[in-house]
Design a protein around this motif. Structure first.
Motif, PDB file in Angstrom:
ATOM      1  N   GLY A   1     -16.294  93.923  38.223  1.00 12.94           N
ATOM      2  CA  GLY A   1     -15.074  94.218  37.468  1.00 12.94           C
ATOM      3  C   GLY A   1     -14.397  92.962  36.957  1.00 12.94           C
ATOM      4  N   ILE A   2     -14.378  91.910  37.775  1.00  9.99           N
ATOM      5  CA  ILE A   2     -13.784  90.634  37.363  1.00  9.99           C
ATOM      6  C   ILE A   2     -14.563  90.031  36.199  1.00  9.99           C
ATOM      7  CG2 ILE A   2     -13.512  88.226  38.104  1.00  9.99           C
ATOM      8  CD1 ILE A   2     -12.644  89.294  40.841  1.00  9.99           C
ATOM      9  N   ILE A   3     -15.897  90.099  36.278  1.00  8.49           N
ATOM     10  CA  ILE A   3     -16.729  89.551  35.202  1.00  8.49           C
ATOM     11  C   ILE A   3     -16.418  90.232  33.872  1.00  8.49           C
ATOM     12  CG2 ILE A   3     -19.120  89.505  34.344  1.00  8.49           C
ATOM     13  CD1 ILE A   3     -19.980  88.939  37.255  1.00  8.49           C
ATOM     14  N   LYS A   4     -16.276  91.539  33.901  1.00 10.39           N
ATOM     15  CA  LYS A   4     -15.967  92.273  32.664  1.00 10.39           C
ATOM     16  C   LYS A   4     -14.549  91.995  32.187  1.00 10.39           C
ATOM     17  CE  LYS A   4     -19.124  96.131  33.610  1.00 10.39           C
ATOM     18  NZ  LYS A   4     -19.232  97.590  33.871  1.00 10.39           N
ATOM     19  N   LYS A   5     -13.603  91.998  33.115  1.00  6.76           N
ATOM     20  CA  LYS A   5     -12.193  91.837  32.743  1.00  6.76           C
ATOM     21  C   LYS A   5     -11.923  90.473  32.126  1.00  6.76           C
ATOM     22  CE  LYS A   5      -7.518  91.723  34.658  1.00  6.76           C
ATOM     23  NZ  LYS A   5      -6.646  92.011  35.820  1.00  6.76           N
ATOM     24  N   PHE A   6     -12.550  89.420  32.673  1.00 12.34           N
ATOM     25  CA  PHE A   6     -12.237  88.059  32.236  1.00 12.34           C
ATOM     26  C   PHE A   6     -13.252  87.483  31.256  1.00 12.34           C
ATOM     27  CE2 PHE A   6      -9.769  88.559  36.079  1.00 12.34           C
ATOM     28  CZ  PHE A   6      -8.559  87.951  35.749  1.00 12.34           C
ATOM     29  N   GLY A   7     -14.202  88.298  30.820  1.00 16.95           N
ATOM     30  CA  GLY A   7     -15.147  87.809  29.824  1.00 16.95           C
ATOM     31  C   GLY A   7     -16.040  86.707  30.349  1.00 16.95           C
ATOM     32  N   ILE A   8     -16.523  86.866  31.572  1.00 17.74           N
ATOM     33  CA  ILE A   8     -17.376  85.853  32.179  1.00 17.74           C
ATOM     34  C   ILE A   8     -18.761  85.902  31.550  1.00 17.74           C
ATOM     35  CG2 ILE A   8     -18.392  85.035  34.344  1.00 17.74           C
ATOM     36  CD1 ILE A   8     -15.332  84.817  34.251  1.00 17.74           C
TER      37      ILE A   8
END
Length: 482
Positions: free
Chosen positions: A90-97
């Motif tokens: 979820g963090i990867i998607k949210k922050f554009g990683i």
């Protein structure tokens, strides 16, 4: 100090600078590994400016990986290796990683959870993997030109539990680490214990990078069972950094130990007095900081000193180049918000692709801490975090003061006081107590009334099996009691 300048300084250290249960490296060997690692990362497809999530475990390989990504031009988002795969995804998607790194099992599991296909590259002999997702990547510089200077981002959930990234560049991070190391007197001959998690700013900047800046030897704890006297003696640990909570659980005798630093949470006076008794031969430092400020701000040395007759120890001396300001107190109180003026202030907050960036409307180089302090005799003393202050029947209750008294009651192991909505009184203070013996609520109230005014006494008391805490011992902002 740039990443290259920092590495140049470390490369001149001929002694061991990093060690864990499996390996150790001198300063020169560490930098050589970082150079090779950054070349592998560049050759495997990483583009400069790409946002990279790096899951930082407490070991040498993770530190090499961190500096390799930085040297390769990636923008490092510091990842918690214990986060569930779903949360990390979820963090990867949210922050554009656009790239993520870690041990092989976690990277493959994350890749499987993402909707799009990712190219996977083996790094460092295949023990660490990198995965690249160009479709998801949103370089920070393309989001906002003000963020061209960002090199590193540390997550903070605040009181909402919804993560935001606090953005810094390596210049300010390394400068802050060096100032902290100088203030507590780190020496090249020191052996620093790697006990704090390095995915938190206190462990990463003050503990790890401060040690590297001083040219000391940093040794990671090799097991998850806690800090043992046997290990500390075997490694000849001379510097140990802890949160006050963990310090009170510590029962060791290590002849080589000369410096102890404490941070990450409020240092109560009764804890400081107990630490003086337990470690009479050590230099003892209470430190204050917040990630937005770089993170270290102030230090108070208290070995050999008379501890003030107060709930909390003084804030202490600001680091070099830091100013501590107290916002004008309200007319009916003697406290105000602490303002920190520092050239290592963050570059801003990043809330993700959709919410974007923001920089609070603060004056130049000022950080608003949202921590309330009062001035007494020229010293600043912590009162409460503004968001934790409870207003019960119009009276202000400061949880830290109540918790300090609760923890000194015989049989009380831990305590947490928080505000609960009340239709008639706005809020009421509710005390959650962990005890190892049966305690009557009447006795608890009597003990509180002996130390606090009636207006500060909680309305409700609940005995629980555990007080939820983070990996560093701080009260969890999203505490749930069974």
């Amino acid at each position: 100090m740039t990443i290259q300048a920092f590495l140049d300084a470390v490369s001149n250290v001929k002694n061991v600078v990093l060690a864990d249960a499996k390996s150790e490296v001198t300063g020169e060997e560490f930098v050589q590994q970082v150079i090779r690692g950054s070349e592998e990362i560049t050759n495997s497809g990483l583009k400069a400016g790409t946002s990279c999530l790096v899951r930082l475990s407490n070991n040498v390989a993770s530190v090499v990986l961190l500096f390799s990504v930085l040297r390769a031009g990636g923008v490092v988002f510091v990842g918690n290796p214990h986060d569930p795969i779903a949360k990390t995804t979820g963090i990867i998607k949210k922050f554009g990683i656009g790239a993520f790194y870690g041990d092989k099992p976690s990277v493959l599991a994350i890749r499987a959870n993402l909707d799009s296909d990712c190219d996977v590259a083996k790094l460092f002999g295949g023990k660490i993997l990198g995965a690249y997702d160009d479709a998801n990547s949103r370089p920070l510089s393309s989001q906002d030109e003000r963020m061209n200077r960002v090199n590193i981002a540390v997550f903070s959930s605040g009181s909402t539990g919804d993560p935001k990234a606090i953005l810094h560049n390596t210049d300010s991070i390394f400068a802050n680490a060096k100032k902290h190391a100088d203030e507590v007197g780190l020496k090249p001959t020191d052996v620093v214990a790697g006990f704090l998690p390095i995915y938190y700013s206190y462990g990463l900047v003050a503990n790890l990078m401060g040690s590297l800046a001083a040219g000391a030897k940093f040794v990671f704890l090799g097991n998850s069972s806690g800090l043992s006297q046997e290990w500390a003696r075997e490694q000849e640990i001379s510097v140990l950094s802890l949160t006050p909570w963990f310090a009170m659980q510590l029962d060791i005798d290590v002849p080589s130990l000369r410096v102890m630093t404490f941070g990450g949470d409020a240092m109560f006076s009764h804890i400081a007095k107990e630490l003086q008794k337990r470690f009479p031969k050590c230099e003892l430092y209470s430190t204050y900081g917040l990630t937005e400020a770089g993170p270290r701000v102030a230090t108070w040395r208290f070995d050999g000193k008379t501890i003030p007759d107060s709930e909390i120890v003084p804030l202490g001396k600001p680091l070099e180049g830091v100013e501590l300001l107290l916002e004008e107190p309200q007319s009916d109180s003697h406290y105000g918000e602490l303002l920190v003026k520092t050239d290592t202030r963050m570059l801003g907050y990043y809330y993700g692709i959709e919410a974007g960036f923001t920089m609070p409307d603060w004056p130049e180089n000022i950080v608003r801490t949202e921590d309330l302090f009062r001035e007494v005799g020229g010293d600043l003393f912590f009162v409460s975090r503004a968001k934790e202050m409870i207003v019960q029947n119009g009276e202000k209750i400061f949880p830290s003061s109540v918790e300090s008294v609760l923890r000194r009651i015989n049989g009380v192991v831990d305590a947490n006081v928080c505000g609960v909505h009340c239709e008639t009184r706005g809020q009421i203070a509710k005390a959650f107590i962990k005890a190892n013996i049966e305690i009557d609520v009447t006795d608890v109230r009597r003990a509180l009334l002996d130390k606090l005014p009636q207006s500060a006494i909680p309305s409700e008391y609940v005995f629980v099996d555990e007080i939820p805490r983070t990996a560093t011992g701080k009260k969890s902002s999203a505490a749930v009691y069974q």
